[in-house]
Design a protein around this motif. Structure first.
Motif, PDB file in Angstrom:
ATOM      1  N   THR A 242       0.823  -1.212   0.000  1.00 25.77           N
ATOM      2  CA  THR A 242       0.000   0.000   0.000  1.00 25.77           C
ATOM      3  C   THR A 242       0.860   1.266   0.000  1.00 25.77           C
ATOM      4  O   THR A 242       0.489   2.275  -0.610  1.00 25.77           O
ATOM      5  CB  THR A 242      -0.927   0.013   1.227  1.00 25.77           C
ATOM      6  N   ASP A 243       2.024   1.215   0.667  1.00 26.29           N
ATOM      7  CA  ASP A 243       2.882   2.401   0.720  1.00 26.29           C
ATOM      8  C   ASP A 243       3.473   2.733  -0.647  1.00 26.29           C
ATOM      9  O   ASP A 243       3.558   3.906  -1.042  1.00 26.29           O
ATOM     10  CB  ASP A 243       3.992   2.222   1.760  1.00 26.29           C
ATOM     11  N   LEU A 244       3.863   1.696  -1.392  1.00 26.05           N
ATOM     12  CA  LEU A 244       4.421   1.921  -2.722  1.00 26.05           C
ATOM     13  C   LEU A 244       3.363   2.435  -3.688  1.00 26.05           C
ATOM     14  O   LEU A 244       3.638   3.285  -4.545  1.00 26.05           O
ATOM     15  CB  LEU A 244       5.036   0.627  -3.268  1.00 26.05           C
ATOM     16  N   PHE A 245       2.148   1.926  -3.556  1.00 28.55           N
ATOM     17  CA  PHE A 245       1.056   2.379  -4.422  1.00 28.55           C
ATOM     18  C   PHE A 245       0.719   3.844  -4.130  1.00 28.55           C
ATOM     19  O   PHE A 245       0.503   4.641  -5.046  1.00 28.55           O
ATOM     20  CB  PHE A 245      -0.179   1.490  -4.227  1.00 28.55           C
ATOM     21  N   LYS A 246       0.703   4.184  -2.851  1.00 25.43           N
ATOM     22  CA  LYS A 246       0.405   5.567  -2.458  1.00 25.43           C
ATOM     23  C   LYS A 246       1.485   6.518  -2.986  1.00 25.43           C
ATOM     24  O   LYS A 246       1.182   7.593  -3.533  1.00 25.43           O
ATOM     25  CB  LYS A 246       0.318   5.665  -0.935  1.00 25.43           C
ATOM     26  N   LYS A 247       2.737   6.096  -2.855  1.00 28.61           N
ATOM     27  CA  LYS A 247       3.854   6.911  -3.324  1.00 28.61           C
ATOM     28  C   LYS A 247       3.793   7.129  -4.835  1.00 28.61           C
ATOM     29  O   LYS A 247       4.115   8.205  -5.350  1.00 28.61           O
ATOM     30  CB  LYS A 247       5.172   6.226  -2.943  1.00 28.61           C
ATOM     31  N   ALA A 248       3.336   6.086  -5.573  1.00 20.29           N
ATOM     32  CA  ALA A 248       3.248   6.172  -7.036  1.00 20.29           C
ATOM     33  C   ALA A 248       1.960   6.851  -7.499  1.00 20.29           C
ATOM     34  O   ALA A 248       1.764   7.074  -8.698  1.00 20.29           O
ATOM     35  CB  ALA A 248       3.349   4.778  -7.642  1.00 20.29           C
ATOM     36  N   GLY A 249       1.071   7.142  -6.556  1.00 20.44           N
ATOM     37  CA  GLY A 249      -0.182   7.811  -6.900  1.00 20.44           C
ATOM     38  C   GLY A 249      -1.183   6.923  -7.614  1.00 20.44           C
ATOM     39  O   GLY A 249      -1.968   7.395  -8.443  1.00 20.44           O
ATOM     40  N   ILE A 250      -1.162   5.633  -7.306  1.00 24.08           N
ATOM     41  CA  ILE A 250      -2.091   4.685  -7.943  1.00 24.08           C
ATOM     42  C   ILE A 250      -2.928   3.983  -6.880  1.00 24.08           C
ATOM     43  O   ILE A 250      -2.510   3.833  -5.738  1.00 24.08           O
ATOM     44  CB  ILE A 250      -1.362   3.647  -8.825  1.00 24.08           C
ATOM     45  N   THR A 251      -4.109   3.550  -7.282  1.00 26.10           N
ATOM     46  CA  THR A 251      -5.028   2.860  -6.382  1.00 26.10           C
ATOM     47  C   THR A 251      -5.320   1.469  -6.921  1.00 26.10           C
ATOM     48  O   THR A 251      -5.695   1.314  -8.083  1.00 26.10           O
ATOM     49  CB  THR A 251      -6.357   3.642  -6.257  1.00 26.10           C
ATOM     50  N   MET A 252      -5.133   0.479  -6.084  1.00 25.98           N
ATOM     51  CA  MET A 252      -5.409  -0.900  -6.488  1.00 25.98           C
ATOM     52  C   MET A 252      -6.917  -1.163  -6.414  1.00 25.98           C
ATOM     53  O   MET A 252      -7.519  -1.025  -5.346  1.00 25.98           O
ATOM     54  CB  MET A 252      -4.671  -1.878  -5.578  1.00 25.98           C
ATOM     55  N   PRO A 253      -7.562  -1.550  -7.529  1.00 25.55           N
ATOM     56  CA  PRO A 253      -8.998  -1.880  -7.472  1.00 25.55           C
ATOM     57  C   PRO A 253      -9.229  -3.212  -6.759  1.00 25.55           C
ATOM     58  O   PRO A 253      -8.309  -4.022  -6.641  1.00 25.55           O
ATOM     59  CB  PRO A 253      -9.391  -1.967  -8.945  1.00 25.55           C
ATOM     60  N   LYS A 254     -10.450  -3.439  -6.299  1.00 24.52           N
ATOM     61  CA  LYS A 254     -10.767  -4.696  -5.615  1.00 24.52           C
ATOM     62  C   LYS A 254     -10.698  -5.886  -6.557  1.00 24.52           C
ATOM     63  O   LYS A 254     -10.426  -7.018  -6.133  1.00 24.52           O
ATOM     64  CB  LYS A 254     -12.162  -4.619  -4.993  1.00 24.52           C
ATOM     65  N   HIS A 255     -10.960  -5.633  -7.841  1.00 18.98           N
ATOM     66  CA  HIS A 255     -10.958  -6.709  -8.832  1.00 18.98           C
ATOM     67  C   HIS A 255     -10.028  -6.327  -9.997  1.00 18.98           C
ATOM     68  O   HIS A 255     -10.501  -5.920 -11.065  1.00 18.98           O
ATOM     69  CB  HIS A 255     -12.366  -6.968  -9.349  1.00 18.98           C
ATOM     70  N   PRO A 256      -8.709  -6.440  -9.820  1.00 17.55           N
ATOM     71  CA  PRO A 256      -7.776  -5.989 -10.861  1.00 17.55           C
ATOM     72  C   PRO A 256      -7.779  -6.875 -12.096  1.00 17.55           C
ATOM     73  O   PRO A 256      -8.114  -8.071 -12.020  1.00 17.55           O
ATOM     74  CB  PRO A 256      -6.421  -6.050 -10.161  1.00 17.55           C
ATOM     75  N   THR A 257      -7.405  -6.287 -13.224  1.00 16.08           N
ATOM     76  CA  THR A 257      -7.179  -7.053 -14.445  1.00 16.08           C
ATOM     77  C   THR A 257      -5.676  -7.267 -14.599  1.00 16.08           C
ATOM     78  O   THR A 257      -4.867  -6.544 -13.994  1.00 16.08           O
ATOM     79  CB  THR A 257      -7.690  -6.303 -15.681  1.00 16.08           C
TER      80      THR A 257
END
Length: 435
Positions: A143-158
């Protein structure tokens, strides 16, 4: 006098035999996963309660499967308790290699075990192993790396999104890789993951006539995606990394994402075993063109080989190690977050576990929604999400896993590997009389 001596000799013989029985030593073969290592640590409690001693043979997954399969098939009797999964149990039960789990006490509460797990460990309606933990597969991410990169992981990723995210968080200069995936060859190692990838790409192992489909577009697309993703954003020497190695990498903060077993959650969320415990997120396993077969179902379980001469003592151990009481003991000893997951309904009603394990409901959902009886987009004649429930699959899956590992290592092309896999699988199936 002679008669008296005979009587005393007989009594001494009975007493010695009884003492020997109580001092029996069980030889247990198990895999070197964290939950099994905890079982080994807790086992002195079982010896204290029963007097039964335990000798542990703890092995890497591929080695365990080879040793146990050979031992049981040859009736060697080296093991009294073996760790097996949902692939082996019905096949070995059919071959009369395992003792059935009959006569379990009411206190064991068989009906508390999830129905899908019970079914996977049964043959003709009879249970042949008791589940130690059950699992599906999910996507872990930092979660920290995603926040730093400015991206949000969806609940159902492709899978398309997974590739995009891996590119954005990949930072090998700082020892962080965009994604970690199984690369170690083996039907239960790299192929367990790759099977789900092929499934969600619309592929299958066999058509309804048992003809292999490994040279199909779906297989080529899935394997090409996997190899490119690992080569671009994965750690070096990925062909050496199975479940255990990737668990260590993620726990040490070296992976941005990891698609693998739900059982890893207990280790990853525990600050005692994970450097990133406060920065872990979990969502569904990714989907490509279909959700069918995108996440697996497995249960590492304990079974008793027919070849043992210590059935009664072995059964006592199985009942102890898979009981509600054991789960409570593990929770109190190692922390509730580390309780072996996925087997019992009561675990997911336990407020102590739910409070410690924020991932609990999602793991339960993943396990209950995996469907081994409907694993692919097109119809298939077999049961199994990340394996094909036929005796030949152990050899077939391992051979195909080696071919794909060779592609990952840069030794051959995807086309050449799948052509070889198709050819060898067709030959094996023909020799086995499938067509």
């Amino acid at each position: 006098m002679k008669r008296y001596q005979n009587i005393m000799g007989g009594l001494l013989g009975v007493l010695c035999a009884t003492g020997a029985a109580h001092a029996a030593t069980l030889t247990i073969a198990t895999v070197n996963n964290p939950d099994m290592l905890q079982m080994q640590k807790l086992s002195p409690q079982f010896t204290k309660e029963t007097g039964i001693k335990l000798h542990w043979v703890v092995l890497p997954e591929n080695t365990l499967r080879q040793r146990v399969t050979t031992d049981i098939a040859t009736n060697s009797g080296n093991f009294d308790v073996v760790t097996v999964g949902t692939y082996e149990v019905p096949i070995w039960a059919k071959s009369h290699w395992l003792d059935p789990m009959t006569g379990l006490p009411a206190s064991y509460d068989v009906k508390d075990i999830f129905p899908s797990v019970r079914k996977g460990l049964s043959y003709k309606g009879m249970l042949y192993a008791l589940p130690f933990y059950a699992e599906s597969s999910v996507t872990y991410y930092r979660t920290d790396l995603f926040k730093k990169a400015g991206i949000t992981m969806p609940k159902h990723p492709t899978y398309k999104q997974i590739a995009e995210y891996a590119a954005k968080i990949n930072d090998p200069a700082k020892g962080v890789y965009g994604i970690c995936l199984r690369g170690l060859p083996g039907w239960g190692e790299n192929m367990a993951y790759i099977d789900t990838l092929v499934n969600t790409y619309g592929g299958r192992w066999f058509d309804m006539k048992w003809q292999p489909k490994l040279d199909s577009a779906a297989w080529k697309n899935a394997v090409t995606f996997y190899v490119n993703l690992e080569k671009k954003y994965g750690p070096p020497n990925a062909t050496s990394n199975g479940f255990t190695e990737n668990l260590a990498l993620f726990s040490q903060g070296k992976c941005g994402m990891w698609i693998d077993s739900t059982v890893a959650a207990g280790t990853l969320w525990d600050p005692k075993t994970s450097k990133v415990a406060h920065d872990v997120g979990m969502v569904d396993a990714p989907v490509a063109v279909t959700p069918k077969g995108a996440h697996w179902l497995w249960a590492w379980s304990l079974a008793i080989p027919k070849s043992t001469r210590k059935e009664a003592d072995a059964k006592k151990f199985l009942e102890w190690a898979t009981s509600k009481q054991y789960l409570a003991l593990a929770g109190k000893t190692f922390g509730w977050v580390q309780t072996p997951p996925g087997t019992r309904i009561s675990t997911y009603d336990n407020p102590n576990y739910l409070k410690a394990a924020p991932f609990a409901k999602m793991v339960k959902h993943a396990i209950l929604t995996a469907d081994p009886n409907d694993p692919t987009l097109k119809k298939v004649p077999y049961v199994g999400v990340q394996f094909v429930a036929i005796p030949q699959f152990e050899g077939i899956g391992t051979e195909v896993g080696q071919q794909i590992a060779a592609v990952l290592a840069g030794q051959k092309s995807v086309e050449a590997a799948l052509k070889q896999a198709q050819s060898s699988t067709a030959r094996t199936m023909k020799e086995a009389g499938y067509h």
